[in-house]
Design an enzyme around this catalytic site. Structure first.
Site, PDB file in Angstrom:
ATOM      1  N   ASP A   1     -36.835  -0.072  11.647  1.00 45.77           N
ATOM      2  CA  ASP A   1     -36.447   0.888  10.619  1.00 45.77           C
ATOM      3  C   ASP A   1     -36.718   0.372   9.209  1.00 45.77           C
ATOM      4  OD1 ASP A   1     -34.516  -1.091  10.796  1.00 45.77           O
ATOM      5  OD2 ASP A   1     -32.907   0.229  11.434  1.00 45.77           O
TER       6      ASP A   1
ATOM      7  N   ASP B   1     -20.393   1.487  14.059  1.00 44.99           N
ATOM      8  CA  ASP B   1     -20.197   2.854  14.568  1.00 44.99           C
ATOM      9  C   ASP B   1     -21.061   3.123  15.811  1.00 44.99           C
ATOM     10  OD1 ASP B   1     -22.731   2.990  13.496  1.00 44.99           O
ATOM     11  OD2 ASP B   1     -22.300   4.632  12.110  1.00 44.99           O
TER      12      ASP B   1
ATOM     13  N   HIS C   1     -24.355   2.537  16.103  1.00 46.30           N
ATOM     14  CA  HIS C   1     -25.766   2.885  15.903  1.00 46.30           C
ATOM     15  C   HIS C   1     -26.696   1.746  16.304  1.00 46.30           C
ATOM     16  CE1 HIS C   1     -25.356   1.203  11.658  1.00 46.30           C
ATOM     17  NE2 HIS C   1     -26.505   0.684  12.014  1.00 46.30           N
TER      18      HIS C   1
ATOM     19  N   GLU D   1     -27.830   7.050  13.681  1.00 38.12           N
ATOM     20  CA  GLU D   1     -26.402   7.218  13.454  1.00 38.12           C
ATOM     21  C   GLU D   1     -25.811   8.128  14.538  1.00 38.12           C
ATOM     22  OE1 GLU D   1     -25.028   5.279  11.567  1.00 38.12           O
ATOM     23  OE2 GLU D   1     -25.752   5.235   9.507  1.00 38.12           O
TER      24      GLU D   1
HETATM   25  C1  GLP Z   1     -28.402  -2.105  10.153  1.00 39.61           C
HETATM   26  C2  GLP Z   1     -29.697  -2.122  10.933  1.00 39.61           C
HETATM   27  C3  GLP Z   1     -29.449  -2.209  12.417  1.00 39.61           C
HETATM   28  C4  GLP Z   1     -28.468  -3.320  12.706  1.00 39.61           C
HETATM   29  C5  GLP Z   1     -27.156  -3.027  12.036  1.00 39.61           C
HETATM   30  C6  GLP Z   1     -26.106  -4.098  12.277  1.00 39.61           C
HETATM   31  O1  GLP Z   1     -27.835  -0.868  10.065  1.00 39.61           O
HETATM   32  N1  GLP Z   1     -30.501  -0.973  10.665  1.00 39.61           N
HETATM   33  O2  GLP Z   1     -30.684  -2.446  13.086  1.00 39.61           O
HETATM   34  O3  GLP Z   1     -28.271  -3.436  14.084  1.00 39.61           O
HETATM   35  O4  GLP Z   1     -27.400  -2.972  10.643  1.00 39.61           O
HETATM   36  O5  GLP Z   1     -26.190  -5.092  11.298  1.00 39.61           O
HETATM   37  P1  GLP Z   1     -25.757  -6.574  11.466  1.00 39.61           P
HETATM   38  O6  GLP Z   1     -26.674  -7.145  12.480  1.00 39.61           O
HETATM   39  O7  GLP Z   1     -25.948  -7.203  10.138  1.00 39.61           O
HETATM   40  O8  GLP Z   1     -24.350  -6.538  11.923  1.00 39.61           O
END
Ligand code: GLP
Length: 259
Positions: free
Chosen positions: A66, A135, A137, A142
């Site tokens: 993304d 959440d 995702h 989302e």
């Molecule tokens: C962002 C990314 C996701 C990731 C999520 C969790 O939203 N787009 O790919 O899994 O954050 O982040 P973290 O790994 O920092 O907890």
């Protein structure tokens, strides 16, 4: 259902997944890696750096999940910059073979379909690394994202913007929109590896792994995949009802099987 592996730390998770990636690259020097951003995959990238130091990885290909829409690609927190800094440069990948969705506003309406076409042209993703948001995702899909969704523009929830504000000077700088591989796109990867650490992820992990299949928890889409591995530390595993069974299964797994 997904195979769940409970490890003692984020570093151990990184080692385990790096071992699997190294095995994949040994089999296929032009393996296609599905790359994730956020803090979760960092121990994997760090372990890969140690494990593959000096190896020629110039044929390895990559597709990020993304990107933020409208962010300057040179911004240090654009996912293009993060992937360059955390993966491409330290591992010595060829930048021309590592793709990130194009978040430029100009032409954004076509960027998703173009990205999916690029993934297809590369023969698909061999191993997709995934984190999970609080959440539920994955990528930036989302809650409410269709299991059939393709790479497209999404609006970030207020919670995700708050979660990600730590990477920016203030929450106002966190973009409102993103472009993300869809759940349908992600499910086409041949192996999904979802990682999570810490108590803050325990509810999301339990809902994704053991809860009902629902677009309300996008991570539950992994239950549809024939080869999904969930690697979690004890805290992130703390709300899994079958934790003892997962431990027992992994302890008794034939060594040749990998994850
Ligand atoms: C962002 C990314 C996701 C990731 C999520 C969790 O939203 N787009 O790919 O899994 O954050 O982040 P973290 O790994 O920092 O907890």
């Amino acid at each position: 259902m997904a195979e769940v592996v409970i490890v003692e730390s984020a570093a151990a998770a990184g080692e385990l997944v790096a071992e699997e990636i190294a095995r994949l690259i040994a089999r296929r020097s032009d393996a296609v890696l599905g790359l994730a951003t956020g803090s979760t995959p960092l121990p994997v990238y760090a372990a890969l750096r140690n494990r593959l130091a000096g190896a020629d990885l110039s044929h390895v290909r990559g597709f990020a999940l993304d990107e933020y829409v409208g962010i300057d690609p040179a911004h240090p927190e654009s996912y293009r910059s993060v992937i360059t800094r955390e993966v491409v440069e330290p591992l010595g990948l060829n930048p021309a073979l590592v793709h990130v969705p194009d978040g430029a506003e100009d032409g954004i309406e076509h960027a998703g379909a173009e990205y999916d076409a690029k993934i297809r042209a590369a023969g698909g993703v061999d191993l997709q690394i995934l984190g999970i948001g609080t959440d539920g995702h994955i990528g930036f899909n989302e809650p409410g994202s269709s299991f059939a969704s393709r790479t497209r523009v999404k609006t970030l929830t207020a919670q995700t913007r708050e979660d990600n504000a730590r990477f920016f000077d203030s929450i106002d700088q966190v973009p409102m929109h993103c472009i993300t591989q869809g759940l349908g796109t992600i499910l086409e990867a041949r192996h999904l590896v979802l990682l999570a650490y810490g108590e803050g992820k325990a509810d999301a992990v339990a809902a994704a792994v053991e809860g009902p299949l629902t677009a309300f928890v996008p991570g539950s889409a992994i239950q549809l995949h024939p080869h999904a591995t969930v690697v979690v530390d004890e805290a992130a595993a703390s709300k899994l009802r079958l934790a003892d069974y997962y431990r027992y299964t992994f302890e008794n797994k034939p060594a040749w099987q990998g994850i």
